[in-house]
Motif scaffolding. Structure first.
Motif: not given
Length: 317
Positions: A44-49, A62-67, A76-81
């Motif tokens: 649930t936590e955001l990680a790197e694009a 999709m990370d539209w800002a970085v795109t 945008r990847d997610l970090i496991a809880d």
């Protein structure tokens, strides 16, 4: 496993300890990193694009800002809880009491739950269960620790056989109950043979829609339990066949024509289940009572990890 079944009555803790050793010795190290289990997936936590991989990544991430900044599509990847809560739905309906090998299907259901549970509680996470049994859906609260895992497995081992013609919640209703009762995101494991006497025709099983809703919010693993005699019939002539779900008994001559028709129908039912689970976007693990279930779980986990690894190339902006 017949010896283990006797031990479940004479020395339950010893039997469960043997099951734990079997799971941890042969699966530990294969299945878990930090919080990567049977089906490595997002938390649930955001990680790197990172760069978007066509056909492998979900466009909803999709990370539209970085795109827009890089003019190249990024995910945008997610970090496991750090603390997860796993819930299993264990089907103990009458058809799960069937078995023609040393294992019955319900024994294999307990083994599948143990494979998930023992490796989950070792990380400090909690495991709970909903049990579909005797026409009712029973909830066993999620707890952490080996003692709680032993108690969960023992309660399922002690469950009496479900009589035929039992009325109550169906598998689709049980999946809906699990989804409504547990809102926090996490791992959901559905352990069943996916056989419903009222759901043997049509292209879409009745459980597909609630399964799809469950998978929209949670990481879902469907464990399909199969006995070889459900796939083909022996060449033994005239037999009496009883439906464990309805109690109906039929006298059938197992001629080559009947056996061939049965094999085709069984294969069609399995393919229907496979396609439905694929449409739901859930991971699908098949366990058979006549095969080494630990090896099947390990192969499945390694295959899932390879797929997850291919979806994680370089890191973007």
């Amino acid at each position: 496993m017949k010896t283990d079944r006797k031990l479940a009555h004479l020395a339950p803790e010893r039997s469960l300890r043997r099951l734990e050793l079997k799971v941890t010795r042969r699966l530990d190290g294969l299945l878990h990193g930090e919080h990567l289990g049977l089906i490595p997936g997002p938390g649930t936590e955001l990680a790197e694009a990172r760069l978007y991989q066509p056909g492998e990544d979900d466009v909803r991430h999709m990370d539209w800002a970085v795109t827009a900044r890089t003019t190249a599509p990024h995910i945008r990847d997610l970090i496991a809880d750090h603390e997860l809560e796993a819930w299993a739905l264990v089907d103990l309906s009458a058809s799960m009491d069937f078995g023609t090998t040393e294992l019955e299907k319900r024994d294999l259901a307990v083994a599948a739950l143990a494979a998930v549970g023992f490796l989950t509680v070792r990380l400090g996470d909690r495991v709970g269960a909903y049990v579909l049994h005797h026409g009712a859906l029973r909830r066993i609260p999620a707890r952490t620790g080996r003692a709680a895992m032993y108690a969960l497995l023992q309660s399922i081992l002690d469950a009496e056989r479900t009589p035929a013609e039992t009325t109550g919640p169906t598998l689709p209703e049980a999946i809906t109950g699990l989804a409504r009762g547990q809102k926090r995101r996490g791992l959901r494991v559905i352990i069943s043979d996916f056989i419903d006497p009222a759901d043997l025709t049509g292209d879409q099983p009745a459980w597909e829609r609630p399964m799809r809703r469950l998978a929209a919010r949670h990481q879902v693993l469907a464990v399909e339990i199969i006995d070889p005699r459900e796939l083909d019939l022996p060449n033994v002539g005239l037999v009496h066949l009883a439906d464990p779900e309805t109690g109906a008994v039929h006298e059938v001559m197992l001629s080559p024509r009947v056996r061939a028709a049965y094999a085709r129908a069984a294969a069609a039912q399995r393919e229907r289940t496979r396609q439905a689970l694929r449409r739901c976007g859930v991971s699908h693990l098949v366990l058979r009572t006549d095969q080494d279930w630990v090896t099947d779980v390990a192969r499945f986990a390694l295959r899932q990890r390879r797929v997850a690894g291919r979806a994680r190339p370089g890191v973007g902006a």
